[in-house]
Scaffold this motif. Sequence first.
Motif, PDB file in Angstrom:
ATOM      1  N   GLN A 281       0.825  -1.207   0.000  1.00  0.00           N
ATOM      2  CA  GLN A 281       0.000   0.000   0.000  1.00  0.00           C
ATOM      3  C   GLN A 281       0.862   1.261   0.000  1.00  0.00           C
ATOM      4  N   ILE A 282       1.979   1.225   0.729  1.00  0.00           N
ATOM      5  CA  ILE A 282       2.905   2.363   0.745  1.00  0.00           C
ATOM      6  C   ILE A 282       3.499   2.576  -0.644  1.00  0.00           C
ATOM      7  N   ALA A 283       3.990   1.496  -1.260  1.00  0.00           N
ATOM      8  CA  ALA A 283       4.688   1.598  -2.538  1.00  0.00           C
ATOM      9  C   ALA A 283       3.754   1.872  -3.704  1.00  0.00           C
ATOM     10  N   LEU A 284       2.564   1.252  -3.695  1.00  0.00           N
ATOM     11  CA  LEU A 284       1.673   1.338  -4.852  1.00  0.00           C
ATOM     12  C   LEU A 284       0.565   2.380  -4.713  1.00  0.00           C
ATOM     13  N   PHE A 285       0.374   2.896  -3.508  1.00  0.00           N
ATOM     14  CA  PHE A 285      -0.703   3.867  -3.331  1.00  0.00           C
ATOM     15  C   PHE A 285      -0.262   5.143  -2.624  1.00  0.00           C
ATOM     16  N   VAL A 286       0.332   5.002  -1.437  1.00  0.00           N
ATOM     17  CA  VAL A 286       0.699   6.192  -0.656  1.00  0.00           C
ATOM     18  C   VAL A 286       1.736   7.045  -1.378  1.00  0.00           C
ATOM     19  N   ALA A 287       2.834   6.426  -1.826  1.00  0.00           N
ATOM     20  CA  ALA A 287       3.876   7.187  -2.537  1.00  0.00           C
ATOM     21  C   ALA A 287       3.323   7.847  -3.808  1.00  0.00           C
ATOM     22  N   PRO A 288       2.565   7.127  -4.655  1.00  0.00           N
ATOM     23  CA  PRO A 288       1.975   7.779  -5.835  1.00  0.00           C
ATOM     24  C   PRO A 288       1.027   8.924  -5.485  1.00  0.00           C
ATOM     25  N   VAL A 289       0.226   8.743  -4.428  1.00  0.00           N
ATOM     26  CA  VAL A 289      -0.698   9.812  -4.012  1.00  0.00           C
ATOM     27  C   VAL A 289       0.078  11.060  -3.603  1.00  0.00           C
ATOM     28  N   LEU A 290       1.204  10.867  -2.925  1.00  0.00           N
ATOM     29  CA  LEU A 290       2.032  12.010  -2.521  1.00  0.00           C
ATOM     30  C   LEU A 290       2.602  12.737  -3.738  1.00  0.00           C
ATOM     31  N   VAL A 291       2.989  11.971  -4.759  1.00  0.00           N
ATOM     32  CA  VAL A 291       3.506  12.584  -5.993  1.00  0.00           C
ATOM     33  C   VAL A 291       2.435  13.449  -6.649  1.00  0.00           C
ATOM     34  N   ILE A 292       1.231  12.900  -6.765  1.00  0.00           N
ATOM     35  CA  ILE A 292       0.133  13.639  -7.390  1.00  0.00           C
ATOM     36  C   ILE A 292      -0.289  14.831  -6.518  1.00  0.00           C
ATOM     37  N   ALA A 293      -0.316  14.619  -5.196  1.00  0.00           N
ATOM     38  CA  ALA A 293      -0.687  15.710  -4.283  1.00  0.00           C
ATOM     39  C   ALA A 293       0.314  16.856  -4.365  1.00  0.00           C
ATOM     40  N   SER A 294       1.602  16.524  -4.450  1.00  0.00           N
ATOM     41  CA  SER A 294       2.632  17.564  -4.548  1.00  0.00           C
ATOM     42  C   SER A 294       2.486  18.341  -5.852  1.00  0.00           C
ATOM     43  N   TRP A 295       2.131  17.637  -6.920  1.00  0.00           N
ATOM     44  CA  TRP A 295       1.904  18.291  -8.213  1.00  0.00           C
ATOM     45  C   TRP A 295       0.724  19.258  -8.129  1.00  0.00           C
ATOM     46  N   MET A 296      -0.333  18.862  -7.435  1.00  0.00           N
ATOM     47  CA  MET A 296      -1.501  19.725  -7.261  1.00  0.00           C
ATOM     48  C   MET A 296      -1.183  20.926  -6.381  1.00  0.00           C
ATOM     49  N   MET A 297      -0.209  20.766  -5.464  1.00  0.00           N
ATOM     50  CA  MET A 297       0.206  21.872  -4.602  1.00  0.00           C
ATOM     51  C   MET A 297       1.127  22.850  -5.325  1.00  0.00           C
ATOM     52  N   GLY A 298       1.564  22.469  -6.537  1.00  0.00           N
ATOM     53  CA  GLY A 298       2.450  23.343  -7.288  1.00  0.00           C
ATOM     54  C   GLY A 298       3.911  23.176  -6.945  1.00  0.00           C
ATOM     55  N   ASN A 299       4.224  22.142  -6.146  1.00  0.00           N
ATOM     56  CA  ASN A 299       5.611  21.876  -5.765  1.00  0.00           C
ATOM     57  C   ASN A 299       5.871  20.385  -5.970  1.00  0.00           C
ATOM     58  N   PRO A 300       6.005  19.945  -7.246  1.00  0.00           N
ATOM     59  CA  PRO A 300       6.039  18.508  -7.568  1.00  0.00           C
ATOM     60  C   PRO A 300       7.215  17.745  -6.976  1.00  0.00           C
ATOM     61  N   MET A 301       6.905  16.578  -6.438  1.00  0.00           N
ATOM     62  CA  MET A 301       7.914  15.638  -5.936  1.00  0.00           C
ATOM     63  C   MET A 301       8.009  14.486  -6.926  1.00  0.00           C
ATOM     64  N   ASP A 302       9.232  14.090  -7.284  1.00  0.00           N
ATOM     65  CA  ASP A 302       9.391  12.983  -8.221  1.00  0.00           C
ATOM     66  C   ASP A 302       9.483  11.648  -7.484  1.00  0.00           C
ATOM     67  N   LEU A 303       9.557  10.569  -8.271  1.00  0.00           N
ATOM     68  CA  LEU A 303       9.679   9.224  -7.704  1.00  0.00           C
ATOM     69  C   LEU A 303      11.116   8.718  -7.761  1.00  0.00           C
ATOM     70  N   VAL A 304      12.075   9.638  -7.829  1.00  0.00           N
ATOM     71  CA  VAL A 304      13.487   9.267  -7.913  1.00  0.00           C
ATOM     72  C   VAL A 304      14.041   9.072  -6.502  1.00  0.00           C
ATOM     73  N   PHE A 305      14.234   7.823  -6.128  1.00  0.00           N
ATOM     74  CA  PHE A 305      14.810   7.482  -4.829  1.00  0.00           C
ATOM     75  C   PHE A 305      16.324   7.316  -4.975  1.00  0.00           C
ATOM     76  N   THR A 306      17.042   7.447  -3.865  1.00  0.00           N
ATOM     77  CA  THR A 306      18.496   7.320  -3.907  1.00  0.00           C
ATOM     78  C   THR A 306      18.900   5.856  -4.097  1.00  0.00           C
ATOM     79  N   PHE A 307      20.158   5.653  -4.452  1.00  0.00           N
ATOM     80  CA  PHE A 307      20.674   4.294  -4.650  1.00  0.00           C
ATOM     81  C   PHE A 307      20.558   3.484  -3.360  1.00  0.00           C
ATOM     82  N   TYR A 308      20.857   4.116  -2.226  1.00  0.00           N
ATOM     83  CA  TYR A 308      20.779   3.414  -0.937  1.00  0.00           C
ATOM     84  C   TYR A 308      19.350   2.963  -0.654  1.00  0.00           C
ATOM     85  N   GLU A 309      18.383   3.842  -0.925  1.00  0.00           N
ATOM     86  CA  GLU A 309      16.983   3.511  -0.668  1.00  0.00           C
ATOM     87  C   GLU A 309      16.497   2.389  -1.582  1.00  0.00           C
TER      88      GLU A 309
END
Length: 351
Positions: A281-309
């Motif tokens: 649910q975190i990987a397939l729903f929560v993280a995507p919702v945050l990406v879309i929510a950030s885009w709607m807020m006008g401050n987009p967050m990408d899905l690019v995680f670090t190598f360590y993560e």
Amino acid sequence: MRAKLFYLGLIASFIASGALHYLHADSTLQFVVSCAAIIFVAGFLGKATESVAHYAGERLGGFLNATFGNAAELIIAIFLVRDGLFDMVKASLTGSIIGNLLLVLGLSVLAGGLKFKEQTFNVKLASHNASLMFLAIIALVIPAVFSRSFTIKETNMLSIFVAALLIIAYLLWLLFSMVTHKTELADQVVAGHAEEEHPAWSAKLSVFLLLLATVMTALVSEWLVGTVHEFSAQFGLSELFIGAFLIAIIGNAAEHSAAVFLALKNKMGAAVEIAVGSSLQIALFVAPVLVIASWMMGNPMDLVFTFYELAAITVAVLIAKSISQDGQSNWYEGVLLLVVYLILGIAFFLV
């Protein structure tokens, strides 16, 4: 008598945690009291989840627990996204995924295995969960790889499309597992092993108390997260370690206890649904919702995680798949999961 003491501790710790937060007391004291409150609230949520699972079935009960547990984390993450703390958000998402796959599942398998020699759950469900976990890895790796050749605008666009597709895939999974193939993925109960108990609460009261426990969890988690930065500064903890382990463990405390309690009652199907289902649910729903929510807020967050993560998530998925794919578990497999979690924890601490 024990139940009365528990509820007395629940009320006292919750009120004390809230009072210290709004009175702006010492951060260390707030942290300690809030941790105690989380333990009591987690126990309360576990009892409510178990009662709901009795009426709705282990899978639906586990799904509700994962959903309500992640709702608190989603709310906290939205505030962090609003403030532009993307690295902290991604670290906490990573911590939630590996924490559920390694710590929660590991503790559940270990605790249940010490009481029951071997526990079983639906092998078909385990297989589907493994496929979904690999989908999550693919969805996180692709943006990270292609972002090296993309502009920021192209990376954000790819992230939004991937997020939308993941949400659709997750909703279709719910339709598949809860409706069209509900019977095939039903819980497996071994005769003579499961402990049949009559819940203390009615179905309606169980749902109400589950909602109440979720609200309490959200409040205490918010109070606790508010003290993390000052507390970590006193002990010299890194931001990556805070997000991936400290905040993740705190935010998922309710799910930890609920899964362990269910495993101890030989309801391993519900425990697996909480641990693995919450990670999905975190990987397939929560993280995507945050990406879309950030885009709607006008401050987009990408899905690019670090190598360590990405490395941590991949390792967690591989060992969790290896252990759960046969639909059986024992206490030693729980030890293996916890060892991997400790290895990653030490690595993140040193980074």
